[in-house]
Scaffold this active site. Structure first.
Site, short mmCIF file in Angstrom:
data_model
loop_
_atom_site.label_atom_id
_atom_site.label_comp_id
_atom_site.label_asym_id
_atom_site.label_seq_id
_atom_site.Cartn_x
_atom_site.Cartn_y
_atom_site.Cartn_z
N ARG A 27 6.13 2.19 2.79
CA ARG A 27 5.17 3.07 2.11
C ARG A 27 5.65 3.49 0.73
O ARG A 27 4.91 4.14 -0.02
CB ARG A 27 4.91 4.31 2.97
N TRP A 75 6.97 7.06 -3.09
CA TRP A 75 6.37 6.16 -4.08
C TRP A 75 5.91 7.07 -5.20
O TRP A 75 5.01 7.90 -5.01
CB TRP A 75 5.20 5.39 -3.47
N LYS A 609 3.19 -0.73 0.61
CA LYS A 609 2.33 -1.45 1.55
C LYS A 609 1.04 -0.69 1.86
O LYS A 609 -0.02 -1.29 2.02
CB LYS A 609 3.09 -1.74 2.84
C1 G6P Z 1 -1.31 -2.80 -1.11
C2 G6P Z 1 -0.45 -3.84 -0.45
C3 G6P Z 1 -1.24 -5.14 -0.33
C4 G6P Z 1 -2.54 -4.90 0.43
C5 G6P Z 1 -3.36 -3.78 -0.22
C6 G6P Z 1 -4.52 -3.37 0.66
O1 G6P Z 1 -1.57 -3.18 -2.42
O2 G6P Z 1 0.72 -4.06 -1.20
O3 G6P Z 1 -0.46 -6.09 0.37
O4 G6P Z 1 -3.31 -6.07 0.41
O5 G6P Z 1 -2.54 -2.62 -0.39
O6 G6P Z 1 -4.01 -2.88 1.87
P1 G6P Z 1 -4.80 -2.78 3.22
O7 G6P Z 1 -3.85 -2.12 4.16
O8 G6P Z 1 -6.01 -1.93 2.94
O9 G6P Z 1 -5.16 -4.15 3.65
#
Ligand code: G6P
Length: 614
Positions: A27, A75, A609
């Protein structure tokens, strides 16, 4: 973003907090901090800039044996990733400790007022004002719960917080406002846990309750009390969750990302399990209990998501239009929510979110819900917020994905979208029995085809050695593989920090072609499908300008081998399933380039993430 954990019970809190936090590091990993009450009226507070491992090392064996504490992995939003800005934050008297996920939008005027009243601050964060507000409220005679509740009345934004007090050392107060990430309350035997996500606490308990938007909770060793922003008691009953796969071991792989890429064949099998039948051939999604009539009556489908999930949504649009012949659109969730979209009860909104926690996707779902749309979410995380906002959830069953760059969740999301599109097509009478038979057959072969795509690994590694020094890449695709061109470029950017752009191949000549030379390799998805001839033209246009072409082609396509500089072959696959294969060599290519460039593949800089801030 940001991971928060809390513990109160009979065991030393330090090791439990570090262990739980380690499972939330995806996170955010800009800084980390821990506070443990020492049981003698004091507090141990340690913070470190950078990864959690730096904090663990800095704390060494100095963490006291105290049985209550909170910890955080950050973050950065407000303020650089320094030790001073790491959480927990503390008030002037060193009594109230706060950890926070989300944003306090009006922190600036509040901070100015607090400073005018003599408060001193040691960080640039928005979070620190909360500790000072709680300090002021308690000075007016309020106990911890009341002080937190009153303080939250002054602040705006979406956030979740934990607050602990040296002078009330037997409890932690938690609060959740808006959709900036939830809080799960874990029930143990004589001990209680708090965390922003389930993976943190599932090794300790499967009995959990989730804070709803606007909830506050006080936890002590024997349980939790819940109340609302007016202080009225709430009934929140814990549930037992089944949360099988929480393994976070790398299983012999150097990185989680490579492990997760290599798991994709098995992961797809898991998505399909129990959803295909052969006699007669049918596809069923028990989680979408719309009647056949309801499925047939939707007049429009709108798919929303962010990042890699947005790319899955784009693929889903084509699948739904082709298989169900219903108009489908895709929107970036962060745009959708602010453009007053025209939707109503005849619209099916499909949200894609592997974490189920992405704030923009959650807000888009709320927006759609408020306008009367029905909502299906496609998610990997049981009991995540998206699953609670949606009418129905299709779980993709990918197992825990730890690498920040999403891989197996994308592949599984696309497989789940295909199942949904097929169910809609069947309900609408577009697909007949013989078409179902072909599709079920194709799906049954899919895991093996993904397995074959994974065998491109050694070649992708060789190509990475050729191209790892390049700083600009172009990815081209058409039709259902255009989103995979975007995904290929995104993977490379995320983990190797090379610049890459994904384009519709047809659009190339409207700008990007000006950049093409020997130093900008072009990855072209040119499978033998309905758009093959058009892709060949685009590849010729690149070659005519001395560009280097890496083609992703269909086995047996020798002509392409004579035109491209390198060819990565994939087995023949039906058009609508082809993105599930074409993305695999691009994941591997990005991975090996990043490794060769010495990048931190699993925790790329500046990324997280779960993105729980706007
Ligand atoms: C962040 C992550 C990506 C992911 C995106 C959407 O940018 O680094 O890997 O695709 O969020 O996340 P979700 O959990 O909504 O699929």
């Amino acid at each position: 973003m940001c991971g928060i954990v809390g513990y109160v019970g009979g065991r030393p809190a330090g090791p439990i907090l570090f262990d739980a936090l380690q499972r939330l590091e995806y996170r955010g990993y800009d800084s980390a901090g821990i506070a443990v009450l020492d049981g003698e009226g004091g507090v141990f507070l340690e913070k470190a800039a950078g990864r959690l491992s730096i904090l663990v090392k800095a704390a060494g064996d100095r963490v006291p044996q105290g049985t209550i504490g909170i910890a955080h992995t950050r973050w950065a939003t407000h303020g650089k990733p320094t030790i001073a800005n790491a959480h927990p934050h503390i008030d002037c008297n060193g009594d109230y400790l706060v950890i926070h996920n989300g944003i306090v939008e009006n922190y600036r005027p509040i901070k100015d007022d607090l400073m005018a009243r003599g408060h001193t601050f040691s960080s640039d964060t928005d979070t620190e004002i909360i500790a000072h507000l709680v300090e002021e409220s308690s000075a007016r005679g309020n106990g911890l719960e009341e002080a937190v509740r009153e303080s939250l009345g002054a602040i705006e934004g979406a956030y979740s917080i934990l607050v602990m007090s040296v002078s009330e050392p037997d409890k932690i107060v938690a609060a959740r406002v808006g959709n900036a990430g939830g809080i799960v309350v874990g029930y143990g035997e004589g001990e209680m846990f708090l965390a922003s996500d389930l993976p943190a606490i599932v090794p300790y308990t499967h009995k959990v309750a989730f804070l709803e938007n606007g909830d506050l909770a006080t936890i002590g060793p024997q349980g939790a009390q819940y109340f609302d922003s007016n202080g009225r008691g709430l009934d929140r009953q814990p549930i037992i969750i089944s949360y099988g796969d929480v393994t976070v071991a790398k299983g012999g792989y150097k990185h989680f990302m490579l492990k997760e890429i290599m798991e994709q064949s098995q992961a797809v099998t898991n998505t399909l399990r129990g959803r295909l039948s052969f006699d007669p051939p049918e596809i069923s999604l028990e989680e979408v209990p719309f009647s056949q009539r309801e499925l047939a009556d939707f007049r429009r489908v709108v798919l929303v998501g962010m990042g890699t999930s947005l790319h899955a949504a784009m693929v889903g649009r084509t699948m739904i239009e082709e298989l169900a012949r219903v108009p489908a659109e895709v929107d970036n969730a962060s745009e959708f929510r602010y453009r007053n979209p025209v939707i109503d009860s005849s619209t099916l909104v499909v949200s894609l979110t592997q974490s189920g926690e992405t704030v923009d996707t959650l807000a888009a779902m709320e927006e759609a819900k408020s306008k009367g749309a029905r909502i299906v979410t496609i998610s990997n995380m049981e009991n995540s917020q998206a699953t609670r906002v949606a009418d129905h959830t299709i779980y993709i069953r990918a197992g825990m994905e730890i690498g920040v760059a999403s891989t197996k969740c994308l592949v599984n999301s696309m497989a789940a979208l295909y199942l949904l599109a097929a169910c809609m097509g069947r309900a609408r009478g577009v697909l007949d029995g013989s078409q179902m038979a072909t599709m079920v057959d194709d799906l049954a072969r899919l895991p093996a085809l993904v397995g074959a795509a994974l065998e491109t690994g050694p070649l992708c590694q060789e190509l990475a050695l050729v191209y790892f020094r390049m700083n600009d890449f172009l990815y081209l695709g058409r039709g259902i593989n255009y989103p995979m061109a975007l995904e290929g470029a995104l993977k490379l950017k995320e983990i190797s920090y090379s610049h890459a752009e994904g384009y519709q191949a047809g659009e190339m000549k409207h700008g990007p072609i000006a950049l093409i030379d020997q130093d900008m390799p072009v990855v072209a998805i040119a499978l033998k499908d309905r758009l093959y001839a058009k892709m060949l033209n685009n590849i010729e246009e690149v070659k005519a300008r001395d560009g280097k072409v890496i083609a992703i082609a269909t086995e047996g396509d020798e002509y392409l081998a004579s035109r491209a500089d390198h060819v990565v072959y994939l087995p023949p696959v039906p058009y609508l399933l082809s993105p599930i294969l074409s993305v695999v060599p691009m994941q591997l290519f990005a991975y090996y380039i990043a490794v060769r460039r010495g990048c931190d593949v699993d925790q790329p800089r500046n990324l997280a993430k779960s993105v729980t801030v706007e």
